[in-house]
Design an enzyme around this catalytic site. Structure first.
Site, PDB file in Angstrom:
ATOM      1  N   ASP A  25      59.392  33.529  23.579  1.00  0.00           N
ATOM      2  CA  ASP A  25      59.146  34.808  24.228  1.00  0.00           C
ATOM      3  C   ASP A  25      57.680  35.156  24.056  1.00  0.00           C
ATOM      4  OD1 ASP A  25      59.003  38.063  23.411  1.00  0.00           O
ATOM      5  OD2 ASP A  25      59.973  37.509  25.308  1.00  0.00           O
ATOM      6  N   ILE A  26      57.084  35.712  25.103  1.00  0.00           N
ATOM      7  CA  ILE A  26      55.688  36.153  25.003  1.00  0.00           C
ATOM      8  C   ILE A  26      55.697  37.629  24.631  1.00  0.00           C
ATOM      9  CG2 ILE A  26      53.518  36.464  26.261  1.00  0.00           C
ATOM     10  CD1 ILE A  26      54.225  33.538  25.787  1.00  0.00           C
ATOM     11  N   HIS A  40      42.112  35.521  38.077  1.00  0.00           N
ATOM     12  CA  HIS A  40      40.738  35.990  38.159  1.00  0.00           C
ATOM     13  C   HIS A  40      40.522  37.120  37.153  1.00  0.00           C
ATOM     14  CE1 HIS A  40      40.948  39.856  40.490  1.00  0.00           C
ATOM     15  NE2 HIS A  40      42.015  39.321  41.050  1.00  0.00           N
ATOM     16  N   ASP A  77      44.784  44.686  38.577  1.00  0.00           N
ATOM     17  CA  ASP A  77      44.099  43.664  39.402  1.00  0.00           C
ATOM     18  C   ASP A  77      42.735  43.332  38.809  1.00  0.00           C
ATOM     19  OD1 ASP A  77      43.046  43.458  42.912  1.00  0.00           O
ATOM     20  OD2 ASP A  77      43.335  41.947  41.353  1.00  0.00           O
ATOM     21  N   GLU A 116      36.342  36.626  42.237  1.00  0.00           N
ATOM     22  CA  GLU A 116      37.467  36.455  43.181  1.00  0.00           C
ATOM     23  C   GLU A 116      37.441  37.563  44.220  1.00  0.00           C
ATOM     24  OE1 GLU A 116      41.527  37.306  44.767  1.00  0.00           O
ATOM     25  OE2 GLU A 116      40.203  38.579  43.589  1.00  0.00           O
ATOM     26  N   GLU A 117      37.095  38.772  43.750  1.00  0.00           N
ATOM     27  CA  GLU A 117      37.139  39.911  44.655  1.00  0.00           C
ATOM     28  C   GLU A 117      36.111  39.820  45.781  1.00  0.00           C
ATOM     29  OE1 GLU A 117      40.325  42.114  42.694  1.00  0.00           O
ATOM     30  OE2 GLU A 117      39.494  41.820  44.700  1.00  0.00           O
ATOM     31  N   ASP A 132      48.043  36.843  39.906  1.00  0.00           N
ATOM     32  CA  ASP A 132      47.135  37.896  40.362  1.00  0.00           C
ATOM     33  C   ASP A 132      47.966  39.141  40.612  1.00  0.00           C
ATOM     34  OD1 ASP A 132      44.500  38.061  42.923  1.00  0.00           O
ATOM     35  OD2 ASP A 132      45.182  39.487  41.397  1.00  0.00           O
ATOM     36  N   HIS A 165      42.590  48.442  43.836  1.00  0.00           N
ATOM     37  CA  HIS A 165      41.156  48.478  44.121  1.00  0.00           C
ATOM     38  C   HIS A 165      40.564  49.875  43.997  1.00  0.00           C
ATOM     39  CE1 HIS A 165      40.591  44.344  46.283  1.00  0.00           C
ATOM     40  NE2 HIS A 165      41.070  44.248  45.048  1.00  0.00           N
ATOM     41  N   ASP A 224      55.946  42.127  31.175  1.00  0.00           N
ATOM     42  CA  ASP A 224      56.662  41.336  30.179  1.00  0.00           C
ATOM     43  C   ASP A 224      57.392  40.171  30.841  1.00  0.00           C
ATOM     44  OD1 ASP A 224      59.303  42.088  27.733  1.00  0.00           O
ATOM     45  OD2 ASP A 224      57.711  40.577  27.761  1.00  0.00           O
TER      46      ASP A 224
END
Ligand SMILES: [Zn+2]
Length: 450
Positions: A55-56, A137, A149, A183-184, A212, A299, A314
């Site tokens: 599990d993370i 990114h 993001d 990336e943006e 992403d 954004h 999660d």
């Protein structure tokens, strides 16, 4: 995530696409591992020989987001390309990985007058000819901290990498994690990485997984429908926890996986939605608010640590770990027996589908759960093509969907199909249909490896 490219005329879009490359190895295929790592306690072994992922811890992932937020706050409110907030974010991630035993590389590039950076982290061991990558990114837009993001993807990839280190994982494939710059501004960092990767090294990348926006406040559960093997791993995982998924369309070609897909590398990924509105049907199955955007702060300056849904973050972190452990520890597929058809079949432009047949005989029982389908299709705009494998009884297996944004040439790759419910003997067909005008091609050859 960056604005869409399908609005560009074909002549311009074609120039921005990289030349297709032969991706020879199937995602589940790996030659015997050559890891020199000392023996370590084996992690829990699941039925198919792969290892079960741990599990993370959500708290660890969120701790990274808190760091990204403080970095943004201390650096003019953002972590954008060419700004101090971006470099500070990269230094933070790099320090964690260096301390965890990764070999890290900072790749520099220049874009719109500023220096950008990609961070690459290699975990020692695994087959160097079979590299499984996962990336996100790390830059934000200039108008905000970019916590969903794409702090969410960056943190989930980081914590999965740290889990690999905690487990001292000995994968069968070589694991590489990446954090992209700019990336943006149009997938600049990831495209720089792919375009500067020697072709031999590119051919060694057997898969790239992209995250992403994986913590949207009004989340959806979207899976990329590119490589069938990666897609299946994610869909099965979500089915296993009783969460329905949908195919990802909003970000099609608008994030870093496109840089890999454009050179023929199998890709996949996860997404929880951006500015699109959640439907009532989606709210019924996923919860949240219908009629509202998946991420109303997409954004903008309100994309802060308060703009995260913990459950989605999660789940997506655990799903990524599951994919890394499942695809990264799969045992090598035995060299198989192949059947090939090299007769050229012309594909009419924007017209009915054509097929190429292969007759298999002398085998016993059913086809394997990892049937490899190697295709070599020449075409000047492969986004036009829909490719299916037809089993002897006519059952169709979708290998490739059409995509208006994929302007690259040729489909030369190997797909892995679970054909275990099909009889092996009989006539198999490759079906190809061109569903858009202006570009043509032909089936050069294809083969089945049992
Ligand atoms: Zn993004």
């Amino acid at each position: 995530m960056t604005p869409s490219r399908s609005s560009l005329p074909r002549s311009i879009a074609r120039r921005t696409a990289a030349v297709a490359l032969v991706a020879v190895a199937g995602l589940l295929a790996a030659s015997p591992t050559s890891s020199a790592m000392p023996d370590r306690p084996a992690a829990a072994d699941v039925s198919d020989g792969t290892l079960a992922a741990p599990d993370i811890p959500l708290s660890n992932v969120k701790a990274h987001l808190t760091q990204f937020q403080s970095i943004a706050t201390a650096n003019g409110g953002n972590r954008a390309h060419g700004r101090t907030g971006y470099k500070a974010s990269l230094d933070y991630v790099k320090a964690k990985l260096d301390a965890a035993g990764f070999t890290t590389t900072v790749q520099q590039f220049t874009y719109s007058g500023s220096t950008g950076y990609n961070l690459i982290a290699d975990w020692p061991g695994g087959d160097p000819n079979q590299v499984l990558m996962a990336g996100a990114h790390l830059d934000s837009v200039s108008s905000g901290a970019g916590i969903n993001d794409n702090g969410s993807g960056s943190a989930a990839v980081l914590e999965t990498a740290l889990a690999v280190s905690r487990a001292q994982l000995q994968p069968t494939k070589h694991l590489r994690f990446a954090w992209w710059g700019a990336e943006e501004l149009g997938l600049v960092g990831s495209r720089y990485y792919v375009n500067n990767l020697p072709s031999t090294d590119r051919a060694r990348v057997s898969g790239y997984i992209n995250l992403d926006m994986v913590g949207s406040p009004n989340p959806g559960y979207f899976v990329y429908d590119d490589d069938p093997a990666i897609e299946k791993v994610f869909k099965d995982w979500y089915a296993g926890i009783g969460v329905p998924t949908e195919i990802e369309t909003e970000g099609d070609g608008r994030s870093d996986h496109a840089s890999f897909k454009n050179v023929g590398i199998p890709v996949g990924g996860l997404f929880t939605g951006a500015s699109r509105t959640k439907t009532s049907a989606q709210a019924a199955k996923w919860g949240g608010t219908s009629g509202h955007a998946f991420d109303r702060c997409y954004h903008s300056s309100c994309d802060t640590t308060t703009n995260i849904n913990d459950t989605a973050l999660d789940r997506n972190s655990d799903a990524l770990a599951h994919a890394i452990w499942t695809l990264g520890t799969a045992e090598p597929l035995p060299p198989g027996e192949s059947y090939e058809n090299t007769t050229d079949v012309a594909i009419p432009d924007n017209a009915a589908a054509v097929t190429s047949a292969l007759t298999v005989s002398g085998r016993t029982g059913n086809a394997p759960a990892a049937l490899r389908v190697g295709v070599d299709i020449k075409h000047t705009w492969r986004g036009d093509l829909v490719v299916d494998l037809l089993a002897p009884d006519g059952t169709a297996y979708r290998l490739k969907n059409s995509s208006s944004s994929d302007s690259a040439d040729n489909v030369i790759t190997t797909y892995t199909v679970d054909a275990s419910s099909e009889t092996a003997n009989g006539t198999w067909r490759l079906r190809v249909q061109d569903v858009a005008a202006q570009d043509t091609g032909y089936i050069d050859s294809w083969k089945l490896t049992f």
